[in-house]
Motif scaffolding. Structure first.
Motif, PDB file in Angstrom:
ATOM      1  N   ALA A  81       0.843  -1.200   0.000  1.00 47.38           N
ATOM      2  CA  ALA A  81       0.000   0.000   0.000  1.00 47.38           C
ATOM      3  C   ALA A  81       0.879   1.251   0.000  1.00 47.38           C
ATOM      4  CB  ALA A  81      -0.917  -0.012   1.217  1.00 47.38           C
ATOM      5  N   LYS A  82       1.931   1.192   0.786  1.00 47.47           N
ATOM      6  CA  LYS A  82       2.844   2.338   0.867  1.00 47.47           C
ATOM      7  C   LYS A  82       3.514   2.591  -0.490  1.00 47.47           C
ATOM      8  CE  LYS A  82       6.620   3.664   3.737  1.00 47.47           C
ATOM      9  NZ  LYS A  82       7.655   2.999   4.523  1.00 47.47           N
ATOM     10  N   LYS A  83       3.872   1.505  -1.156  1.00 46.20           N
ATOM     11  CA  LYS A  83       4.516   1.663  -2.469  1.00 46.20           C
ATOM     12  C   LYS A  83       3.556   2.321  -3.473  1.00 46.20           C
ATOM     13  CE  LYS A  83       7.660  -2.271  -2.080  1.00 46.20           C
ATOM     14  NZ  LYS A  83       8.045  -3.577  -2.675  1.00 46.20           N
ATOM     15  N   ILE A  84       2.291   1.953  -3.386  1.00 45.59           N
ATOM     16  CA  ILE A  84       1.304   2.575  -4.286  1.00 45.59           C
ATOM     17  C   ILE A  84       1.194   4.068  -3.971  1.00 45.59           C
ATOM     18  CG2 ILE A  84      -1.177   2.722  -4.826  1.00 45.59           C
ATOM     19  CD1 ILE A  84      -0.072   0.281  -6.152  1.00 45.59           C
ATOM     20  N   ARG A  85       1.133   4.373  -2.681  1.00 47.02           N
ATOM     21  CA  ARG A  85       0.980   5.791  -2.319  1.00 47.02           C
ATOM     22  C   ARG A  85       2.196   6.609  -2.730  1.00 47.02           C
ATOM     23  NH1 ARG A  85      -1.373   3.607   2.484  1.00 47.02           N
ATOM     24  NH2 ARG A  85       0.609   4.014   3.528  1.00 47.02           N
ATOM     25  N   SER A  86       3.375   5.977  -2.807  1.00 46.20           N
ATOM     26  CA  SER A  86       4.538   6.765  -3.224  1.00 46.20           C
ATOM     27  C   SER A  86       4.941   6.512  -4.675  1.00 46.20           C
ATOM     28  CB  SER A  86       5.708   6.545  -2.256  1.00 46.20           C
ATOM     29  OG  SER A  86       5.865   5.173  -2.013  1.00 46.20           O
ATOM     30  N   ALA A  87       4.049   5.887  -5.449  1.00 47.13           N
ATOM     31  CA  ALA A  87       4.337   5.697  -6.885  1.00 47.13           C
ATOM     32  C   ALA A  87       4.473   7.062  -7.562  1.00 47.13           C
ATOM     33  CB  ALA A  87       3.188   4.911  -7.528  1.00 47.13           C
ATOM     34  N   VAL A  88       5.323   7.147  -8.579  1.00 53.20           N
ATOM     35  CA  VAL A  88       5.451   8.441  -9.251  1.00 53.20           C
ATOM     36  C   VAL A  88       4.187   8.725 -10.062  1.00 53.20           C
ATOM     37  CG1 VAL A  88       7.987   8.356  -9.469  1.00 53.20           C
ATOM     38  CG2 VAL A  88       6.556   7.628 -11.386  1.00 53.20           C
TER      39      VAL A  88
END
Ligand code: AMP
Ligand code: TRP
Length: 363
Positions: free
Chosen positions: A239-246
């Motif tokens: 989820a965190k990776k999605i929120r910090s996706a470019v």
């Protein structure tokens, strides 16, 4: 709509299952080269494995022989092979319908590959872009011969089962073309033996982008950890990776791979996981910002990976069950692959091991 618009249509039309008789076959493989499958594997290929098992007779395998074409650790390979089997089951491959097996346990793959290698030019093998990419780092001289012949083993994997379709991601298209060329070459040099298989590649999800570098494909070897969603990661991490996706400049949530590759990639993932169309999502997020959009997608991802991860861990705890599934898969695969190999051996002029059974004369 531009030609890059996502669509759930494959690039080939899917015929209805053969009337009567056995269902037509599909076949695909995946290398056990990571602890977890990632979203590129799943949305690009594996989800289609699950879908196709309804109308087709599937053979799905773990390509451990391909995995040793580059540096690897034997203990880790063994562990990853079982993890791959557990993940296939957890994502919905049904062992009652599909034969799930380990490539190295079906010797006909290596045997068939040898015959096909003798029909392939060295130059032809060297032109494969995956070989060029993978051998570029250390230089061609230090790449293994196995890396060079990798696509020929893949051709044998496929052709032995005479499948209609091979569900894969777009990066496998060239290997499928080689497979068809080799099938045609064998058929015309000897006798019609192989069916020419069609790649089954979805336009919408055939190439899932890296979250940090969306014009590059999400890849276990090339992506940074923040660019790749591993299916078995802690869901909160994904989820965190999605929120910090470019995301791209501007603020509009619009599918436009040229101008907005980051947002378009996220829309593709969102649409694939929810079965909602991209225009529908564009409409829902009109006037909303990237933050809201990514927050919602992060929730969708958590809901999707949590049960998958739980089920995989459960299956991994039952190795007796896993090995029984792989045993059954191996038996069914051996039966089909050996029958084709017998035809191949006979046609290339090898003397049958049991002369009483095979034709002993020329012709
Ligand atoms: P591999 O892990 O290289 O054995 O790939 C397994 C399957 O996933 C193959 O069919 C690949 O084409 C597919 N695949 C890998 N990465 C991606 C990606 N980023 N997008 C779509 N399909 C992918
Ligand atoms: N080369 C494929 C990949 O990297 C894996 C593979 C091996 C495969 N043999 C296959 C895929 C046969 C489809 C059919 O993804």
């Amino acid at each position: 709509m531009s030609s890059a618009s996502p669509t759930t249509q494959p690039e080939v039309s899917v015929p209805a299952a053969a009337a009567g008789g056995g269902r037509p076959r599909v076949l695909s493989g995946i290398q056990p080269t990571a602890d977890s499958f990632h979203f590129g594997n799943y949305l690009g290929a594996l989800r289609q494995w699950v879908d196709l098992q309804i109308d087709y007779q599937p053979f799905f395998f773990i390509a451990d022989m391909h995995a040793i074409t580059v540096d690897y650790d034997p203990l880790v390979l063994r562990e990853r092979t079982l993890r791959a089997a557990a993940q296939l089951l957890a994502m919905g491959v049904d062992p009652e319908r599909a034969s799930i097996f380990v490539q190295s346990q079906v010797p006909a793959h290596a045997q068939g590959a040898w015959v096909l290698q003798c029909l392939t030019g060295v130059g032809e093998a060297r032109r494969m872009t995956q070989f060029k990419d993978k051998s570029a780092k250390g230089g061609e001289g230090s790449a293994s011969v196995g890396l060079l012949t990798y696509p020929i083993l893949q051709a044998a994997d496929i052709l032995l089962y005479r499948p209609y379709y091979v569900p894969v991601g777009a990066d496998q298209r060239q290997h499928l073309e080689l497979t068809r060329d080799l099938a045609q070459r064998f058929n015309s040099r000897y006798k019609k033996t192989f069916r020419l298989p069609e790649p089954y590649i979805l336009k919408a999800t055939g190439k899932i982008g890296d979250l940090q570098e969306p014009t590059a494909k999400m890849s276990k070897s090339a992506s940074s950890p923040s660019g790749i969603i591993e299916m078995l990661d802690e869901p909160t991490l994904s989820a965190k990776k999605i929120r910090s996706a470019v995301t791209d400049s501007g603020s509009e949530i619009r599918f436009d791979p040229e101008e907005k590759p980051g947002v378009s990639n996220l829309l593709t993932i969102y649409s694939a996981l929810t079965q909602r169309s991209v225009p529908d999502l564009e409409e829902e997020y009109t006037g909303k910002g990237y933050g809201d959009f990514k927050k919602d997608l992060a929730e969708v991802v958590i809901d999707f990976v949590t049960p998958f991860r739980d089920r995989t861990l459960e299956l991994l705890a039952d190795q007796a069950y896993l090995s029984e599934i792989l045993r059954q898969g191996r038996e069914r695969a051996n039966e089909v692959a050996e029958a084709t190999l017998r035809d191949v051996y006979q046609r290339v002029g090898f003397v049958a091991a049991d002369l009483g059974k095979g034709p002993a004369s020329i012709g």
